[in-house]
Scaffold this motif. Structure first.
Motif, PDB file in Angstrom:
ATOM      1  N   LEU A 151       0.810  -1.214   0.000  1.00 23.35           N
ATOM      2  CA  LEU A 151       0.000   0.000   0.000  1.00 23.35           C
ATOM      3  C   LEU A 151       0.850   1.275   0.000  1.00 23.35           C
ATOM      4  O   LEU A 151       0.330   2.368  -0.253  1.00 23.35           O
ATOM      5  N   ALA A 152       2.137   1.133   0.268  1.00 19.79           N
ATOM      6  CA  ALA A 152       3.040   2.290   0.265  1.00 19.79           C
ATOM      7  C   ALA A 152       3.780   2.448  -1.061  1.00 19.79           C
ATOM      8  O   ALA A 152       4.588   3.373  -1.217  1.00 19.79           O
ATOM      9  N   LEU A 153       3.513   1.580  -2.030  1.00 21.04           N
ATOM     10  CA  LEU A 153       4.231   1.620  -3.305  1.00 21.04           C
ATOM     11  C   LEU A 153       3.893   2.884  -4.092  1.00 21.04           C
ATOM     12  O   LEU A 153       2.796   3.429  -3.991  1.00 21.04           O
ATOM     13  N   THR A 154       4.850   3.321  -4.899  1.00 26.02           N
ATOM     14  CA  THR A 154       4.624   4.434  -5.817  1.00 26.02           C
ATOM     15  C   THR A 154       5.269   4.101  -7.158  1.00 26.02           C
ATOM     16  O   THR A 154       6.174   3.270  -7.244  1.00 26.02           O
ATOM     17  N   GLY A 155       4.774   4.733  -8.229  1.00 28.18           N
ATOM     18  CA  GLY A 155       5.433   4.625  -9.516  1.00 28.18           C
ATOM     19  C   GLY A 155       4.995   3.455 -10.366  1.00 28.18           C
ATOM     20  O   GLY A 155       4.087   2.703 -10.032  1.00 28.18           O
ATOM     21  N   GLU A 156       5.683   3.292 -11.492  1.00 33.08           N
ATOM     22  CA  GLU A 156       5.303   2.344 -12.523  1.00 33.08           C
ATOM     23  C   GLU A 156       5.755   0.925 -12.233  1.00 33.08           C
ATOM     24  O   GLU A 156       5.169  -0.028 -12.727  1.00 33.08           O
ATOM     25  N   HIS A 157       6.791   0.755 -11.428  1.00 34.10           N
ATOM     26  CA  HIS A 157       7.389  -0.569 -11.277  1.00 34.10           C
ATOM     27  C   HIS A 157       6.718  -1.423 -10.218  1.00 34.10           C
ATOM     28  O   HIS A 157       7.103  -2.576 -10.008  1.00 34.10           O
ATOM     29  N   GLY A 158       5.695  -0.871  -9.569  1.00 33.49           N
ATOM     30  CA  GLY A 158       4.915  -1.679  -8.657  1.00 33.49           C
ATOM     31  C   GLY A 158       5.767  -2.306  -7.567  1.00 33.49           C
ATOM     32  O   GLY A 158       6.559  -1.656  -6.899  1.00 33.49           O
ATOM     33  N   ALA A 159       5.622  -3.625  -7.417  1.00 27.98           N
ATOM     34  CA  ALA A 159       6.289  -4.341  -6.328  1.00 27.98           C
ATOM     35  C   ALA A 159       7.585  -5.004  -6.769  1.00 27.98           C
ATOM     36  O   ALA A 159       8.012  -5.988  -6.172  1.00 27.98           O
ATOM     37  N   SER A 160       8.248  -4.469  -7.786  1.00 27.65           N
ATOM     38  CA  SER A 160       9.416  -5.150  -8.353  1.00 27.65           C
ATOM     39  C   SER A 160      10.533  -5.361  -7.334  1.00 27.65           C
ATOM     40  O   SER A 160      11.183  -6.413  -7.333  1.00 27.65           O
TER      41      SER A 160
END
Length: 207
Positions: A151-160
Motif C-alpha cells: 500500500l506504500a508503493l509508488t510509480g510504474e514498477h509496482g512491487a518489483s
C-alpha cells in the motif's frame, strides 16, 4: 496459513499500452481465438480464490463472466502501483491472508505454476514470485504481513523490489512471456502456431 481459499487474486488489466502503439488496448488483440487479456482469467478459473479482482481503466474487456469483480483505476498514468494498491486495499477489507498479483498481458500462465507458488510459502510475511531462471517477475504471492508495504508503493514498477527480495519459483520461460510490443505478440503467436500470426508485412501464417 496461506491457501488459495483465503487469497484474493488481483489481475492488473489497467494501463496505457504506450509501447504497443495506437491500438486502444493491447489486451483486446486476438490471440488463440480470444482476447489477449482474457487468457490468464480463463487459465485460473478453476482455482478457488476467496475473491477475484480485475483492476481496469475502462470497459474494453468484461471480466465479470469469469468470476471477477471489476475495480476501476481512474488514473492509470500514476503507474502500476496505483492498481496494486486498489486491489490490496480491497483484499484487506475482505480479510484475506494473501494476494496473488497477476498481469493480464501474460497469456501463458498456468494454474499448475500458481499452485507451485503456494508450495514455497513460509508464513504470512511471504513474498513468492515467478522466475524464468534469470529474473523474478509476476505472478507473485504476498502474505498479509506485506500489505502495508504494498500500500506504500509508488510509480510504474509496482512491487518489483519486493519481488526481487522474495522467494522465486522457476518455470519455463515461455510461460512467463509478457506482451508489451506488437513484435513480442507476433513472436508469441509464432511460438505457439497461433492462427493470428500474419500481421506484419512479409510474415507468413504459421502452419
Amino acid at each position: 496459513m496461506i491457501s488459495v481459499e483465503n487469497t484474493v487474486l488481483i489481475l492488473l488489466a489497467a494501463g496505457q499500452s504506450r509501447r504497443f502503439g495506437d491500438v486502444g488496448s493491447k489486451l483486446t488483440e486476438p490471440f488463440l481465438g480470444r482476447e489477449l487479456g482474457l487468457h490468464v482469467a480463463v487459465a485460473l478459473e478453476s482455482m478457488p480464490f476467496m475473491e477475484r479482482l480485475a483492476i481496469v481503466d475502462g470497459g474494453r474487456i468484461d471480466y465479470t463472466p469469469h468470476g471477477f469483480t471489476q475495480l476501476h483505476n481512474h488514473d492509470p498514468g500514476e503507474g502500476m502501483s496505483k492498481s496494486v494498491k486498489i486491489g490490496v486495499q480491497r483484499a484487506r477489507e475482505l480479510g484475506a491472508n494473501a494476494v496473488l498479483i497477476a498481469l493480464a498481458d501474460m497469456p501463458r500462465v498456468t494454474a499448475t505454476h500458481i499452485y507451485r507458488l503456494y508450495d514455497a510459502v513460509d508464513g504470512m510475511g511471504a513474498v513468492v514470485a515467478s522466475s524464468d531462471g534469470r529474473e523474478p517477475r509476476p505472478p507473485a504471492l504476498f502474505g498479509r504481513d506485506r500489505f502495508d508495504e504494498l500500500l506504500a508503493l509508488t510509480g510504474e514498477h509496482g512491487a518489483s523490489q519486493m519481488i526481487k527480495a522474495g522467494r522465486h519459483v522457476v518455470t519455463a520461460p515461455a510461460e512467463l512471456i509478457d506482451v508489451d510490443t506488437p513484435e513480442e505478440l507476433e513472436q508469441l503467436r509464432a511460438l505457439v502456431h497461433a492462427p493470428e500470426a500474419i500481421t506484419r508485412a512479409g510474415a507468413r501464417r504459421s502452419d
